[in-house]
Motif scaffolding. Structure first.
Motif, PDB file in Angstrom:
ATOM      1  N   SER A  38      61.498  38.356  26.084  1.00  0.00           N
ATOM      2  CA  SER A  38      60.130  38.032  26.458  1.00  0.00           C
ATOM      3  C   SER A  38      59.781  36.616  26.015  1.00  0.00           C
ATOM      4  N   GLY A  39      58.509  36.239  26.169  1.00  0.00           N
ATOM      5  CA  GLY A  39      58.070  34.904  25.790  1.00  0.00           C
ATOM      6  C   GLY A  39      58.705  33.845  26.675  1.00  0.00           C
ATOM      7  N   PRO A  40      58.909  32.635  26.165  1.00  0.00           N
ATOM      8  CA  PRO A  40      59.511  31.561  26.967  1.00  0.00           C
ATOM      9  C   PRO A  40      60.895  31.902  27.502  1.00  0.00           C
ATOM     10  N   TYR A  41      61.593  32.831  26.850  1.00  0.00           N
ATOM     11  CA  TYR A  41      62.892  33.254  27.374  1.00  0.00           C
ATOM     12  C   TYR A  41      62.753  33.823  28.781  1.00  0.00           C
ATOM     13  N   ASN A  42      61.607  34.444  29.040  1.00  0.00           N
ATOM     14  CA  ASN A  42      61.367  35.035  30.353  1.00  0.00           C
ATOM     15  C   ASN A  42      61.389  33.968  31.447  1.00  0.00           C
ATOM     16  N   GLU A  43      60.897  32.762  31.118  1.00  0.00           N
ATOM     17  CA  GLU A  43      60.957  31.664  32.064  1.00  0.00           C
ATOM     18  C   GLU A  43      62.331  30.997  32.050  1.00  0.00           C
ATOM     19  N   MET A  44      62.877  30.794  30.863  1.00  0.00           N
ATOM     20  CA  MET A  44      64.161  30.100  30.740  1.00  0.00           C
ATOM     21  C   MET A  44      65.281  30.847  31.457  1.00  0.00           C
ATOM     22  N   LEU A  45      65.206  32.169  31.453  1.00  0.00           N
ATOM     23  CA  LEU A  45      66.245  32.960  32.117  1.00  0.00           C
ATOM     24  C   LEU A  45      66.246  32.762  33.634  1.00  0.00           C
ATOM     25  N   PRO A  98      62.304  14.461   8.670  1.00  0.00           N
ATOM     26  CA  PRO A  98      61.880  15.421   7.641  1.00  0.00           C
ATOM     27  C   PRO A  98      61.079  16.568   8.251  1.00  0.00           C
ATOM     28  N   ARG A  99      61.260  17.762   7.711  1.00  0.00           N
ATOM     29  CA  ARG A  99      60.686  18.969   8.307  1.00  0.00           C
ATOM     30  C   ARG A  99      59.168  18.873   8.509  1.00  0.00           C
ATOM     31  N   LYS A 100      58.463  18.377   7.505  1.00  0.00           N
ATOM     32  CA  LYS A 100      57.000  18.278   7.624  1.00  0.00           C
ATOM     33  C   LYS A 100      56.600  17.412   8.817  1.00  0.00           C
ATOM     34  N   LEU A 101      57.246  16.265   8.962  1.00  0.00           N
ATOM     35  CA  LEU A 101      56.903  15.340  10.036  1.00  0.00           C
ATOM     36  C   LEU A 101      57.369  15.862  11.385  1.00  0.00           C
ATOM     37  N   ASN A 102      58.468  16.584  11.379  1.00  0.00           N
ATOM     38  CA  ASN A 102      58.979  17.177  12.617  1.00  0.00           C
ATOM     39  C   ASN A 102      58.007  18.228  13.151  1.00  0.00           C
ATOM     40  N   GLU A 103      57.521  19.086  12.257  1.00  0.00           N
ATOM     41  CA  GLU A 103      56.555  20.111  12.667  1.00  0.00           C
ATOM     42  C   GLU A 103      55.225  19.479  13.060  1.00  0.00           C
ATOM     43  N   PHE A 104      54.855  18.401  12.401  1.00  0.00           N
ATOM     44  CA  PHE A 104      53.634  17.683  12.761  1.00  0.00           C
ATOM     45  C   PHE A 104      53.736  17.143  14.184  1.00  0.00           C
ATOM     46  N   ALA A 105      54.889  16.591  14.514  1.00  0.00           N
ATOM     47  CA  ALA A 105      55.107  16.074  15.871  1.00  0.00           C
ATOM     48  C   ALA A 105      54.993  17.187  16.911  1.00  0.00           C
ATOM     49  N   ILE A 106      55.491  18.369  16.565  1.00  0.00           N
ATOM     50  CA  ILE A 106      55.390  19.510  17.483  1.00  0.00           C
ATOM     51  C   ILE A 106      53.924  19.916  17.658  1.00  0.00           C
ATOM     52  N   LEU A 107      53.163  19.934  16.566  1.00  0.00           N
ATOM     53  CA  LEU A 107      51.746  20.277  16.651  1.00  0.00           C
ATOM     54  C   LEU A 107      50.977  19.269  17.503  1.00  0.00           C
ATOM     55  N   ILE A 108      51.366  18.007  17.433  1.00  0.00           N
ATOM     56  CA  ILE A 108      50.692  16.989  18.245  1.00  0.00           C
ATOM     57  C   ILE A 108      50.836  17.315  19.725  1.00  0.00           C
ATOM     58  N   GLN A 109      52.043  17.702  20.128  1.00  0.00           N
ATOM     59  CA  GLN A 109      52.238  18.064  21.535  1.00  0.00           C
ATOM     60  C   GLN A 109      51.514  19.363  21.881  1.00  0.00           C
ATOM     61  N   ALA A 110      51.513  20.314  20.950  1.00  0.00           N
ATOM     62  CA  ALA A 110      50.776  21.559  21.193  1.00  0.00           C
ATOM     63  C   ALA A 110      49.297  21.268  21.432  1.00  0.00           C
ATOM     64  N   THR A 125      60.850  17.363  24.086  1.00  0.00           N
ATOM     65  CA  THR A 125      61.344  18.724  24.292  1.00  0.00           C
ATOM     66  C   THR A 125      60.217  19.744  24.157  1.00  0.00           C
ATOM     67  N   TYR A 126      59.315  19.514  23.205  1.00  0.00           N
ATOM     68  CA  TYR A 126      58.215  20.463  23.059  1.00  0.00           C
ATOM     69  C   TYR A 126      57.126  20.269  24.099  1.00  0.00           C
ATOM     70  N   ILE A 127      57.135  19.135  24.793  1.00  0.00           N
ATOM     71  CA  ILE A 127      56.325  19.037  26.005  1.00  0.00           C
ATOM     72  C   ILE A 127      56.879  20.016  27.033  1.00  0.00           C
ATOM     73  N   THR A 128      58.203  20.063  27.145  1.00  0.00           N
ATOM     74  CA  THR A 128      58.837  20.996  28.081  1.00  0.00           C
ATOM     75  C   THR A 128      58.470  22.437  27.749  1.00  0.00           C
ATOM     76  N   VAL A 129      58.547  22.807  26.467  1.00  0.00           N
ATOM     77  CA  VAL A 129      58.202  24.173  26.056  1.00  0.00           C
ATOM     78  C   VAL A 129      56.737  24.472  26.370  1.00  0.00           C
ATOM     79  N   ALA A 130      55.861  23.504  26.093  1.00  0.00           N
ATOM     80  CA  ALA A 130      54.440  23.695  26.383  1.00  0.00           C
ATOM     81  C   ALA A 130      54.200  23.820  27.884  1.00  0.00           C
TER      82      ALA A 130
END
Length: 218
Positions: free
Chosen positions: A64-71, A94-106, A190-195
């Protein structure tokens, strides 16, 4: 294995300064017919099934979730699956900055799924709740550390202006290597793609949560 489980959980859960320029997203109705009906294992073709088997090895949430589309594009889905493992757990950022970048796209894409999945991960990695919360409100966070501000400005300029000023790039290079800049750019894209996958499918966050309010159109 733990890394892959985290990827699966994040994806399945998958949600003054520079202005946010992406129009607000709609809140999707649970009563509406899904744009991508949930696939069932017995419906999968010979190209989808091998990818589904890999998903099921590490996902307690099935396909389920995004896998449903990816499949629905199994060759792409498999490659995205592998890329996400690198960008989450083997990146030079660094993990903190990486997750921050993901939140920005979210936030830019008003992805309730992505925000719900990555907000707690960002806080756990050391991002101050006040920074995440102001970002969620569509503001430039006032209490960012210098490295956070450099990441924010770079990601925001690149995403909203489709360009990066020399001054912004220089600030980022003062704290990031060339490889880190490339990895930061790649996780953002990549997280633009996921979004986009989540928004195209009209996916809401688990439980119908809507932590992000739609942004006004610019």
């Amino acid at each position: 294995m733990k890394r892959w489980i985290a990827v699966a959980s994040a994806l399945a859960a998958v949600g003054a300064g520079i202005a946010l320029m992406i129009p607000g997203a709609r809140v999707y109705s649970a009563d509406k017919t899904p744009r991508f009906p949930q696939l069932k294992l017995e419906e999968l073709n010979e190209q989808q099934r091998p990818f589904a088997d890999e998903i099921l090895k590490i996902s307690s949430l099935g396909i389920s979730g995004p896998y449903n589309e990816m499949l629905r594009s199994p060759m792409m889905g498999q490659r995205l699956f592998n890329l996400l493992d690198y960008l989450r757990f083997n990146t030079t950022v660094p993990r903190k900055l990486n997750e921050f970048a993901i939140l920005i796209q979210a936030r830019l894409w008003t992805s309730q799924v992505e925000w719900t999945a990555h907000y707690p991960l960002a806080i756990k990695a050391g991002l101050a709740p006040a920074v995440a919360d102001e970002l969620g409100e569509g503001k430039r966070p006032a209490s960012m550390q210098p490295d956070e501000a450099a990441v924010y400005d770079y990601c925001m300029e690149l995403s909203t202006k489709h360009d990066v000023s020399d001054a912004t790039f220089k600030r980022l290079r003062e704290i990031f290597s060339e490889q880190q800049v490339v990895d930061l750019t790649s996780v953002s894209g990549t997280y633009i793609t996921v979004a986009m996958l989540a928004n195209a499918a009209e996916e809401s966050a688990p439980g119908g949560k809507t932590p992000l309010k739609p942004l006004p159109a610019r």
